[in-house]
Write an enzyme that holds these catalytic residues in place. Sequence first.
Site, short mmCIF file in Angstrom:
data_model
loop_
_atom_site.label_atom_id
_atom_site.label_comp_id
_atom_site.label_asym_id
_atom_site.label_seq_id
_atom_site.Cartn_x
_atom_site.Cartn_y
_atom_site.Cartn_z
N GLN A 1 -1.65 -0.75 0.39
CA GLN A 1 -1.83 0.66 0.68
C GLN A 1 -1.47 1.54 -0.51
OE1 GLN A 1 0.72 0.13 4.33
NE2 GLN A 1 -0.81 1.47 5.25
N SER B 1 5.72 1.20 6.43
CA SER B 1 6.17 1.67 7.74
C SER B 1 5.07 1.56 8.79
CB SER B 1 6.63 3.13 7.64
OG SER B 1 5.52 3.97 7.32
N HIS C 1 -6.41 2.07 -0.11
CA HIS C 1 -6.46 3.53 -0.23
C HIS C 1 -7.00 4.00 -1.57
CE1 HIS C 1 -3.18 3.89 3.11
NE2 HIS C 1 -4.37 3.60 3.58
N CYS D 1 -22.04 14.03 -7.70
CA CYS D 1 -22.92 12.99 -8.26
C CYS D 1 -22.33 11.59 -8.14
CB CYS D 1 -23.26 13.30 -9.72
SG CYS D 1 -21.88 13.12 -10.88
N VAL E 1 -1.68 3.03 -4.36
CA VAL E 1 -2.74 3.38 -5.30
C VAL E 1 -2.30 3.20 -6.74
CG1 VAL E 1 -3.74 5.02 -3.66
CG2 VAL E 1 -2.10 5.86 -5.38
#
Length: 297
Positions: free
Chosen positions: A116, A241, A134, A145, A118
């Site tokens: 999860q 969590s 994520h 675009c 990034v």
Amino acid sequence: MTGFASLPPVPAGEPARDELEVLREIQGILAGERFALLTGAGLSTDSGIPDYRGPGAAPRAPMTYQEFIGEADNRRRYWARNHIGWSHLRRADPNAGHAAVARLEHRGLLTGLITQNVDRLHEDAGSVNVVDLHGRFDQVVCLACHRRYSRTLLAGVLEELNPGWLERALSAGVIEMAPDADATVEDAALIGSFVVAHCPACGGTLKPDFVYFGESVPKDRVERSYAIVDEAGALLVAGSSLTVMSGLRFARHAAKHGKPVVIINRGQTRGDGLATVKLDAGVSEALGWLAAELPSL
């Protein structure tokens, strides 16, 4: 990317006695077959990246996707804060927990890794079969675009548009960081002076290439994640969590299909009722112990 041979060693410290007993129970569940691994922000705290909901975490109200696309002022505020957060997050290095995960994969114990986070620290540590559920903080995407650009490239553009702004912001006082490269800044005048960059190809709105609150996870990532869980004999959740459904759904899926769910996390999680075993402990140390003790397949 760091190779497996040069990964930092697993820490030598032993877990506390009661934690060790639970870890041995977890070892018994995971030994003998490959398992899926789902990681969250609690794994990156040892790299200096704060989490959202762990013990001691400051209350946060992340910007939603609807807020971001709805108002130009919101986008200015977000990119100003992200410009600061990026300067911090891009310097983070993988910790012993990321190294332990890479070892588990290298030894054939994982069907795959769903994260999860990034921050891309799993990839930096050497993990290969990773679903960045994520998205990733090191890319931006144009909403018009759909071209993608390096966040490093954008940082240079923002520096040109806002000379000296970052230095003024960092000297203004304490700034709280968030795991999605956001930063809490209260100086309205400073935020109001920030100049936002646009897509160099079409002039469209640029957005970090990760999933905002209120935005859906792309279908292909969800399908890949379910496949990782379906191929596994068990699911290990580490440092999450499970508050948001994007991660909780995989714990529910595993439990529904009779697969053991193991959770290692500081504090309560939304999936505690699904857990076969729950260990309330530091994630990096626990993963390091498991990487050292689980037999290779």
